[in-house]
Design an enzyme around this catalytic site. Sequence first.
Site, mmCIF file in Angstrom:
data_model
loop_
_atom_site.group_PDB
_atom_site.id
_atom_site.type_symbol
_atom_site.label_atom_id
_atom_site.label_comp_id
_atom_site.label_asym_id
_atom_site.label_seq_id
_atom_site.Cartn_x
_atom_site.Cartn_y
_atom_site.Cartn_z
ATOM 1 C CG ASP A 1 -1.710 -1.261 1.432
ATOM 2 O OD1 ASP A 1 -1.172 -2.350 1.140
ATOM 3 O OD2 ASP A 1 -2.855 -1.190 1.893
ATOM 4 C CD GLU B 1 -6.312 -0.051 0.946
ATOM 5 O OE1 GLU B 1 -7.506 -0.218 0.684
ATOM 6 O OE2 GLU B 1 -5.822 -0.334 2.043
ATOM 7 C CG ASN B 2 -4.055 3.107 2.120
ATOM 8 O OD1 ASN B 2 -3.574 1.984 2.077
ATOM 9 N ND2 ASN B 2 -5.233 3.356 2.656
ATOM 10 C CG HIS C 1 -9.257 2.692 2.285
ATOM 11 N ND1 HIS C 1 -10.130 3.444 3.043
ATOM 12 C CD2 HIS C 1 -8.491 2.014 3.173
ATOM 13 C CE1 HIS C 1 -9.882 3.232 4.332
ATOM 14 N NE2 HIS C 1 -8.902 2.361 4.433
ATOM 15 C CG HIS D 1 -6.751 -5.217 0.702
ATOM 16 N ND1 HIS D 1 -5.603 -4.487 0.499
ATOM 17 C CD2 HIS D 1 -7.570 -4.421 1.420
ATOM 18 C CE1 HIS D 1 -5.727 -3.304 1.075
ATOM 19 N NE2 HIS D 1 -6.924 -3.238 1.651
ATOM 20 C CG HIS E 1 -6.277 -4.088 5.073
ATOM 21 N ND1 HIS E 1 -7.015 -2.992 4.723
ATOM 22 C CD2 HIS E 1 -6.713 -4.472 6.310
ATOM 23 C CE1 HIS E 1 -7.882 -2.720 5.709
ATOM 24 N NE2 HIS E 1 -7.709 -3.592 6.678
ATOM 25 C CG HIS F 1 -0.833 0.190 5.830
ATOM 26 N ND1 HIS F 1 -1.154 1.525 5.773
ATOM 27 C CD2 HIS F 1 -1.622 -0.409 4.913
ATOM 28 C CE1 HIS F 1 -2.099 1.715 4.870
ATOM 29 N NE2 HIS F 1 -2.418 0.558 4.344
HETATM 30 FE FE FE2 Z 1 -7.122 -1.686 3.074
HETATM 31 FE FE FE2 Z 2 -4.054 0.067 3.002
#
Ligand code: FE2
Ligand code: FE2
Length: 270
Positions: free
Chosen positions: A8, A39-40, A68, A154, A179, A181
């Site tokens: 991510d 996604e981030n 996300h 994820h 997911h 991190h």
């Molecule tokens: Fe996530």
């Molecule tokens: Fe994430």
Amino acid sequence: MKLLFLGDVMGRAGRKAVGEKLKGLREAWGLDFVVVNGENASNGMGLSGEHAKALLEAGVDCLTLGDHAFDQKDMLSFIGSEPRIVRPVNFAKGAPGIGAKVFQDTRGRKVLVAQVLGQVFMKRAYEDPFGQIDAVLKKHILGGAVQAAIVDVHCEATSEKMAMGQFCDGRASLVVGTHTHVPTADAQILPNGTAYLTDAGMCGDYLSVIGMEKAEPMRRFVTGMNKGRFTPATGEATLSGIYVETDDKTGKALKLRMVRVGGRLEEAMP
Ligand SMILES: [Fe+2]
Ligand SMILES: [Fe+2]
């Protein structure tokens, strides 16, 4: 085939690290295909079309998303115009975009990328991840129609990710978690040839709380009260993920290395 998967991308710091370092890594390591979870990337919440374009220009071949996926509203329409983005296959019925796609590397070899959301400790009850991935892998046979297959799982629970790795063993070149991190240290090649890592970690600033400036999350943990918003931490990011070499005939993993480049978690490679 030489594959790189990065976890991510967290906000500006993560985008900057990808922008500054990925092309050099592609060259130095002779990478054939690069998948990055985005996604981030936009302020820690979702991925905007503009930031997707910038990551793709920086040397990413495929961007995956996550829970996300559509936090940035323009992704709802942008995903239809950009075939190099894959959202979770079980995100929601009727969600725009696709959950699995076959790409070609620079030499015409076919690479399947699929993403799936887990169910344990997640905000919503996503549809059966095992049944959904089973259908994808039965449609795209590793060593048959596709020369490599990458599954981004994820989810929050390490147990669910490990179960997915075993479930896909021999049918995917790589099953890698995203997911949480935080990178895990369990990279391995499973008995039937699938490379596996429970979590790729994030491409972000690790002096943080999972990529966010630490003050607000710490306030909430310590006092139980919210005061401000979460904002991504701005220190130098570590690119975090996994490098995998596969056999072109069988699609199975031959070699892997965990990757941590730059920032606080840097490790030499390969
Ligand atoms: Fe996530
Ligand atoms: Fe994430």
